[in-house]
Design an enzyme around this catalytic site. Structure first.
Site, PDB file in Angstrom:
ATOM      1  N   HIS A  62       0.816  -1.213   0.000  1.00 40.47           N
ATOM      2  CA  HIS A  62       0.000   0.000   0.000  1.00 40.47           C
ATOM      3  C   HIS A  62       0.843   1.253   0.000  1.00 40.47           C
ATOM      4  O   HIS A  62       0.518   2.239  -0.651  1.00 40.47           O
ATOM      5  CB  HIS A  62      -0.932  -0.025   1.205  1.00 40.47           C
ATOM      6  CG  HIS A  62      -1.960  -1.081   1.063  1.00 40.47           C
ATOM      7  ND1 HIS A  62      -2.708  -1.554   2.100  1.00 40.47           N
ATOM      8  CD2 HIS A  62      -2.339  -1.778  -0.025  1.00 40.47           C
ATOM      9  CE1 HIS A  62      -3.512  -2.493   1.657  1.00 40.47           C
ATOM     10  NE2 HIS A  62      -3.297  -2.651   0.375  1.00 40.47           N
ATOM     11  N   CYS A 115       0.532  -5.835 -25.304  1.00 36.80           N
ATOM     12  CA  CYS A 115       0.438  -5.022 -24.081  1.00 36.80           C
ATOM     13  C   CYS A 115       1.361  -5.484 -22.966  1.00 36.80           C
ATOM     14  O   CYS A 115       1.153  -5.148 -21.814  1.00 36.80           O
ATOM     15  CB  CYS A 115      -1.005  -4.970 -23.588  1.00 36.80           C
ATOM     16  SG  CYS A 115      -1.679  -6.588 -23.167  1.00 36.80           S
TER      17      CYS A 115
HETATM   18  C1  PEP Z   1       1.163 -10.075 -19.973  1.00 38.89           C
HETATM   19  O1  PEP Z   1       1.125 -11.218 -19.518  1.00 38.89           O
HETATM   20  O2  PEP Z   1       1.969  -9.721 -20.847  1.00 38.89           O
HETATM   21  C2  PEP Z   1       0.235  -9.040 -19.488  1.00 38.89           C
HETATM   22  C3  PEP Z   1       0.187  -7.862 -20.066  1.00 38.89           C
HETATM   23  O3  PEP Z   1      -0.533  -9.322 -18.417  1.00 38.89           O
HETATM   24  P1  PEP Z   1      -0.016  -9.355 -16.906  1.00 38.89           P
HETATM   25  O4  PEP Z   1       1.329  -8.713 -16.883  1.00 38.89           O
HETATM   26  O5  PEP Z   1      -1.029  -8.611 -16.119  1.00 38.89           O
HETATM   27  O6  PEP Z   1       0.002 -10.824 -16.627  1.00 38.89           O
END
Ligand code: PEP
Ligand code: MG
Length: 757
Positions: A371, A684
């Site tokens: 936190h 992503c």
């Molecule tokens: C990933 O696995 O690349 C992703 C973007 O999700 P997380 O990092 O939340 O697992």
């Protein structure tokens, strides 16, 4: 607790308050304890420099062993108690694998052993143990009594009369030399200032209660004062607005009402301690238990409790009893920029300091989801965590540099180092300003290819960056993050409110909501976590959602309701086979139908996609592409599953590279197939945040990437300096190489072509 312990405490106190040297007092105390606890042996070991426990006093072991028997921390049962900082009660001590036999003590006669650490200021300063000749099962109550006695003894052992106080400080490095420490990045950024040790220690002058009822009353008064002060702080903090940091404070406030915690303090008072000593004892117990808790979220709760304990002591002991650096200390008053050094901290403690002077935070412990880290991020303060031993290596008032970006801390840096960092801070500020100028410029390559740049977000406080950075939208909204900072599962209404705020703050820009990705390393505090051998490949994400369909259905319901006339993009994590997508989509359709029947305002459009992060999905692309509305490559998980390399293991983080020829070919194939099927594709994972990696992704055809907000500037600068045509051709020529990585080739290409990576 029993009058037995009260009588024992009173006798120990009388000895400590009486005449004689510290050693003589200790010799007398071991006799009293042995008699009171009906043990043949009572021994006290004291921690000396170099993490050695020396036998300082004994009743029952050979007197000649005193000051001769020494055990390293971790060696033998006594060393184990110190190492793990927790009590042990063993009916058959000699059968324990850690038992070591020291012939000079004559302890072969004794079968049972109960020992507890002697803690002072959260540190082990010694161990006290009793032993019995015959097999004896020590009760929990006996362990408690010994702990309570240890608490009182801590004054004698750590008070500086038995051995010099300096010796109690672990000597790590020369106190005058500059030091560099490594930790982990909890929040990037750079802070140059003076250290303030946030190590609140209270001098408790009276441990044993004269009047137990009076002590109960003192506790009650202090608790109500503390509640008032907390309410006040919450009302007036910088973070008084909405958002998760607010909820963190509220859940913290709820812990402050926790009856179990007060019950334990009350109990300790009943056993004969003063109110402040009772708080300290429960504090010590919590710390001791802390070492055994591996669940990071539970650990966070424990930190909050510790924080509250300190706060309560402040109210009980008042400013006079305080001898650690606290927010209003002279050092804080006189410094322009303060770097806080702490073992750990609760979120509220950080807010006690003057925000305008806070330049950084260094924690011996700490994690990204702590936190205090979340609040520090909200305040934009660089934080380095897991800087082991830092509290012992630095004093309040000494110069210190926190390089949050590179996870390092410089203690007592020389003038030259300080100058360099000041320059570097200036360059950073200039670069930041130049990225700010890019904000309104198009994300387009020199040969006119438009690249969509999105941010990854998980907290409402991340969302203003969307506009500050001039990003196109939110490519990944991790819905589990708001779940993680709560103390309870949010219901449909709560969730709808969060998602509605996300919509409000994105202000018309597209946002992709990923459904709950918990499990693995993301454990919810209120979730009954299972012990799994391979949690990353275990019961997580969509797998949990299918086994607990109401979870997903409620989340989808909240999303549909929040969208209310706007586009809704839902992404399912950890899909490993096409039927899983069908199943998830069916739940979405079910909820859409339900909402329609209820007459709710419907989203203006629906798109449902998947994270491509489990390699099995790569072999099902034709079927998948005919169903999904979009795909987003989760390169973080894809990396760990492709290379069988735990993404959280720092020893492996650089062993393999996503920029290797096979992975690039594989991603190229995904791009081609998505283009053919006209299914939008993005990526992503963390790799999108590195300008060089982002350049490579664009080279193989990605036109949409999503990253942490502060990477948007550097990536946009890279995009605006590159041409796609020559890069794509070059990357084609590399595809058949069989080498570890293309990173070197690509870096050289970037340099030759003036691309700012
Ligand atoms: C990933 O696995 O690349 C992703 C973007 O999700 P997380 O990092 O939340 O697992
Ligand atoms: Mg993932």
């Amino acid at each position: 607790m029993s009058p037995v312990s009260r009588r024992l405490l009173a006798r120990v106190r009388d000895v400590m308050a009486g005449a004689g040297t510290a050693q003589q007092q200790l010799d007398e105390i071991v006799l009293i304890i042995a008699a009171d606890m009906v043990a043949e042996v009572c021994s006290v070991y004291v921690m000396r420099a170099g993490e050695v426990l020396e036998l300082f006093g004994t009743k029952g072991l050979n007197a000649s062993a005193v000051h001769n028997t020494r055990l390293r921390v971790g060696e033998g049962l006594i060393g184990l108690i110190a190492a793990q900082s927790r009590p042990f009660a063993l009916a058959d001590a000699q059968a324990h694998p850690d038992f070591v036999f020291r012939p000079e003590t004559g302890e072969e006669l004794y079968q049972s052993l109960m020992g507890v650490p002697i803690l002072r200021g959260g540190r082990v300063v010694g161990v006290i143990a009793v032993q019995n000749r015959v097999r004896r099962n020590y009760t929990e109550e006996e362990v408690e009594i010994l702990q309570t006695v240890a608490m009182v003894l801590a004054e004698l052992v750590g008070g500086g009369d038995l051995i010099s106080r300096d010796e109690l400080m672990p000597a790590d490095g020369n106190a005058l030399l500059p030091l560099r420490l490594e930790g982990i990045t909890l929040n990037p950024g750079l802070g140059v200032g003076v250290a303030v040790l946030h190590e609140p220690q209270f001098h408790i002058s009276q441990m044993v209660a004269e009047d137990v009822d009076y002590e109960h009353e003192r506790l009650r008064n202090a608790v109500s004062e503390m509640h008032g002060a907390l309410d006040d702080m919450m009302e007036h903090s910088d973070l008084a607005g909405a958002g998760e940091h607010r909820e963190i404070l509220e859940s913290y406030r709820m812990i402050a009402e926790d009856a179990g915690w007060f019950g334990r303090i009350d109990e300790a008072i009943s056993s004969g301690l003063t109110a402040e000593a009772a708080v300290q004892k429960v504090h010590n117990d919590i710390r001791a238990r802390m070492n055994q808790i591996t669940d990071p979220y539970l650990r966070e709760r424990v930190h909050d409790l510790e924080d509250l304990g300190t706060r309560l002591l402040q109210h009980l002991v008042g400013a006079n009893g305080r001898n650690g650096a606290m927010p209003d200390d002279e050092t804080v008053k006189n410094a322009d920029c303060v770097i806080l050094i702490a073992r750990n901290m609760g979120p509220a403690q950080l807010l006690d300091y003057d925000r305008s002077k806070l330049g950084g935070l260094v924690l011996e412990e700490g994690s990204a989801t702590a936190h205090v880290s979340i609040v520090a991020r909200a305040l934009d303060i660089p934080v380095v965590g897991q800087a082991r031993g830092v509290l012992d290596m630095i004093e309040t008032g000494e110069p210190v540099i926190v390089d949050g970006t590179n996870a390092q801390v410089f203690v007592r840096p020389g003038e030259e180092v300080r100058q360099r960092f000041k320059n570097s801070a200036r360059v950073r500020a200039e670069r930041k300003a130049s990225y700010a100028q890019l904000r309104d410029l198009e994300s387009v390559t020199r040969d006119g290819v438009r690249i969509n740049l999105n941010i990854n977000a998980g907290l409402l406080i991340d969302l203003p960056h969307l506009h500050d950075m001039g990003a196109d939208g939110v490519g990944l909204y991790r819905t589990e993050v708001p779940f993680m900072v709560r103390s309870d599962f949010p219901g449909v209404d709560d969730q709808r409110n969060i998602y509605a705020k996300v919509y409000e703050q994105t202000d018309g820009k597209p946002v992709v909501f990923r459904t709950l990705d918990v499990g693995g390393d993301k454990i919810l505090p209120y979730w009954d976590a299972q012990d799994e051998e391979n949690p990353a490949m275990g019961w997580r994400a969509i797998r949990i959602s299918f086994d607990r369909p109401m979870l997903l259905r409620q989340q989808l319901r909240a999303l549909i309701q929040a969208a209310c006339g706007r586009d809704l993009s839902v992404m399912f994590p950890m899909i490993a086979e096409v039927p899983e997508f069908d199943q998830a989509r069916a739940l979405l359709d079910l909820e859409l139908k339900r909402e329609k029947e209820h007459g709710s305002a419907m989203p203006s459009s629906i798109s449902a996609g998947v994270m491509l992060e489990v390699p099995s999905l790569l072999f099902q692309l034709p079927a998948l592409l005919s169903r999904v509305d979009f795909i987003s490559v989760g390169s973080n998980d894809l990396y760990q599953f492709l290379f069988a390399a735990d993404r959280g293991n720092s020893r492996l983080s650089e062993r393999y590279d996503m920029l290797s020829p096979p992975v690039m070919s594989l991603l190229q194939d995904v791009v081609n197939r998505c283009n053919e099927a006209q299914v939008p594709l993005s990526l992503c994972g963390e790799m999108a945040a590195s300008p060089l990696d982002a350049m490579a992704l664009i080279g193989i055809g990605f036109r949409n990437i999503s990253m942490q907000p502060n990477a948007i500037g550097p990536v946009k600068a890279m995009i605006r300096s590159m041409e796609v045509g020559p890069l794509s051709q070059y990357m084609d020529s590399l595809s058949n190489l069989s080498q570890h990585s293309l990173r070197g080739n690509l870096r050289a290409f970037a340099m030759d072509h003036g691309i700012t990576v």
